[in-house]
Design an enzyme around this catalytic site. Structure first.
Site, PDB file in Angstrom:
ATOM      1  N   ARG A 102       0.876  -1.188   0.000  1.00 33.93           N
ATOM      2  CA  ARG A 102       0.000   0.000   0.000  1.00 33.93           C
ATOM      3  C   ARG A 102       0.896   1.215   0.000  1.00 33.93           C
ATOM      4  O   ARG A 102       1.708   1.400   0.915  1.00 33.93           O
ATOM      5  CB  ARG A 102      -0.902   0.005   1.236  1.00 33.93           C
ATOM      6  N   HIS A 129      -7.525   0.828  -6.309  1.00 33.99           N
ATOM      7  CA  HIS A 129      -7.706  -0.028  -5.132  1.00 33.99           C
ATOM      8  C   HIS A 129      -8.360  -1.334  -5.597  1.00 33.99           C
ATOM      9  O   HIS A 129      -9.517  -1.615  -5.306  1.00 33.99           O
ATOM     10  CB  HIS A 129      -8.597   0.708  -4.118  1.00 33.99           C
ATOM     11  N   GLN A 132     -10.119  -3.870  -3.098  1.00 36.57           N
ATOM     12  CA  GLN A 132     -11.404  -3.393  -2.601  1.00 36.57           C
ATOM     13  C   GLN A 132     -12.502  -3.636  -3.628  1.00 36.57           C
ATOM     14  O   GLN A 132     -13.601  -4.080  -3.305  1.00 36.57           O
ATOM     15  CB  GLN A 132     -11.317  -1.898  -2.290  1.00 36.57           C
ATOM     16  N   ASP A 219     -17.202   7.479  -1.652  1.00 31.98           N
ATOM     17  CA  ASP A 219     -15.938   7.371  -0.918  1.00 31.98           C
ATOM     18  C   ASP A 219     -15.629   8.751  -0.336  1.00 31.98           C
ATOM     19  O   ASP A 219     -16.258   9.752  -0.706  1.00 31.98           O
ATOM     20  CB  ASP A 219     -14.826   6.892  -1.870  1.00 31.98           C
ATOM     21  N   CYS A 259     -16.288   1.733   0.886  1.00 37.74           N
ATOM     22  CA  CYS A 259     -15.093   0.935   1.191  1.00 37.74           C
ATOM     23  C   CYS A 259     -14.644   1.123   2.631  1.00 37.74           C
ATOM     24  O   CYS A 259     -13.945   0.271   3.166  1.00 37.74           O
ATOM     25  CB  CYS A 259     -13.972   1.276   0.217  1.00 37.74           C
ATOM     26  N   ARG A 287     -13.546  -8.404   1.757  1.00 41.87           N
ATOM     27  CA  ARG A 287     -12.120  -8.158   1.517  1.00 41.87           C
ATOM     28  C   ARG A 287     -11.332  -9.436   1.820  1.00 41.87           C
ATOM     29  O   ARG A 287     -10.432  -9.828   1.076  1.00 41.87           O
ATOM     30  CB  ARG A 287     -11.604  -7.023   2.413  1.00 41.87           C
TER      31      ARG A 287
HETATM   32  N1  NVA Z   1      -9.936   6.834  -1.281  1.00 40.96           N
HETATM   33  C1  NVA Z   1      -9.569   6.382   0.037  1.00 40.96           C
HETATM   34  C2  NVA Z   1      -9.806   4.923   0.182  1.00 40.96           C
HETATM   35  C3  NVA Z   1      -9.487   4.370   1.544  1.00 40.96           C
HETATM   36  C4  NVA Z   1      -9.654   2.902   1.627  1.00 40.96           C
HETATM   37  C5  NVA Z   1      -8.116   6.719   0.308  1.00 40.96           C
HETATM   38  O1  NVA Z   1      -7.291   6.527  -0.589  1.00 40.96           O
HETATM   39  O2  NVA Z   1      -7.813   7.185   1.412  1.00 40.96           O
HETATM   40  N1   CP Z   2     -11.149   0.021   2.628  1.00 37.14           N
HETATM   41  C1   CP Z   2      -9.875  -0.073   3.032  1.00 37.14           C
HETATM   42  O1   CP Z   2      -8.957  -0.324   2.254  1.00 37.14           O
HETATM   43  O2   CP Z   2      -9.714   0.087   4.373  1.00 37.14           O
HETATM   44  P1   CP Z   2      -8.335   0.298   5.143  1.00 37.14           P
HETATM   45  O3   CP Z   2      -7.787   1.632   4.713  1.00 37.14           O
HETATM   46  O4   CP Z   2      -8.712   0.272   6.588  1.00 37.14           O
HETATM   47  O5   CP Z   2      -7.397  -0.802   4.774  1.00 37.14           O
END
Ligand code: NVA
Ligand code: CP
Length: 304
Positions: A102, A129, A132, A219, A259, A287
């Site tokens: 990540r 993502h 997800q 989101d 998500c 997930r």
């Molecule tokens: N768009 C959000 C998704 C979190 C799972 C982010 O990147 O923070």
């Molecule tokens: N939806 C998601 O990826 O959650 P986290 O940021 O908690 O991993």
């Protein structure tokens, strides 16, 4: 499939195969049927951003598959002190059987895959993502039995979630309508992919995108890494919210997904969130199952 870097790399059948295996693994998990398919395998999990779901679902999933997950905070790795990703990739490939990462730049994930010799899984970048959205597709198919003839509506930032939902939704044959502010459109690569697909539409009017939708998704207005823009975005995204008006425009049996983490009162109202909590938390659970399927496909492709 050698890696899961972005859904653009997968074809429809590869996505459906992952979902089918996820269904099977979910059944085995719920019925306490052991499935140690990845016994003796190790997965390194590199996190340059925070996570609840991704970390816990990958870690638990790897354990349930009989393998061993290593949580690697970027702060504690030499990568955090500037060791090049090309070198990290070649070193980790000597120890591990797979890497989940990540991070911010999609290029970092692509480089990890290019320089390493083991499967790489994208656990979220600024661009996409995919894990997800595989879980989201699993949840939609579980609730609606099919993708055929269904309309997905995404309301909000043209961010990593929007990018993956557009690609994933179109690849499985759904109609996808996005509503994003003019200054916050999805990535040009995703727009290039989607623009000639008759199932795709984009507008800056959420109520139009929501018309007759079967699945509504939103989101956060400010993703991780955009903390400096929170105030500016709070203004730009006014009206980009799943609320009673949006629900009234959609089908009466429309499902709602997020998500997570969610900001109630911003992209979704408390009322809509709680009314659809069972879908949202099934989505979160999925997930685990979707990622277990991805790990098996990548790390033990002949296992099934
Ligand atoms: N768009 C959000 C998704 C979190 C799972 C982010 O990147 O923070
Ligand atoms: N939806 C998601 O990826 O959650 P986290 O940021 O908690 O991993």
């Amino acid at each position: 499939m050698k890696h899961l870097l972005k859904l653009l790399d997968l074809d429809r059948q590869e996505i459906l195969d992952i979902l089918d295996l996820a269904d099977k693994l979910k059944y085995q998990t719920h019925h306490n049927i052991p499935h140690p398919i990845l016994e003796g395998k190790t997965l390194g999990m590199i996190f340059q951003k925070a996570s609840t779901r991704t970390r816990v679902s990958f870690e638990t999933g790897m354990y349930q598959l009989g393998g061993y997950p290593l949580f690697l905070s970027a702060n504690d790795l030499q990568i955090g002190r500037g060791e090049p990703v090309q070198d990290t990739a070649r070193v980790l490939s000597r120890y591990l059987d797979g890497i989940m990462i990540r991070t911010f730049a999609q290029k970092e994930v692509e480089d990890l895959a290019a320089y390493g010799s083991i499967p790489v899984i994208n656990g979220l970048t600024d661009f996409c993502h995919p894990c997800q959205v595989l879980a989201d597709l699993l949840t939609i198919r579980e609730k609606k039995d099919t993708f055929e003839g269904l309309k997905m509506c995404y309301i909000g930032d043209g961010n990593n979630m929007a990018n993956s939902l557009i690609v994933g939704g179109l690849k499985v044959g759904m109609q996808v309508a996005a509503a994003c502010p003019d200054d916050y459109q999805p990535d040009p690569e995703v727009m290039a992919f989607a623009k000639n697909d008759g199932n795709f539409s984009i507008t800056n009017k959420p109520i139009e995108a929501a018309a007759d939708a079967d699945v509504l998704i939103t989101d956060v207005w400010s993703s991780m890494g955009m903390e400096a823009e929170i105030e500016k975005r709070r203004i730009a995204f006014q009206g980009y919210q799943i609320n009673d008006d949006i629900m009234a425009a959609a089908h009466t049996d429309a499902m709602v997904m997020h998500c997570l983490p969610a900001h109630r009162g911003e992209e979704i109202t408390e009322k809509v969130f709680e009314a659809h909590a069972s879908e949202i938390f099934d989505e979160a659970e999925n997930r685990l199952h979707a990622q277990k399927a991805v790990m098996v496909k990548l790390m033990m492709p002949d296992a099934e």
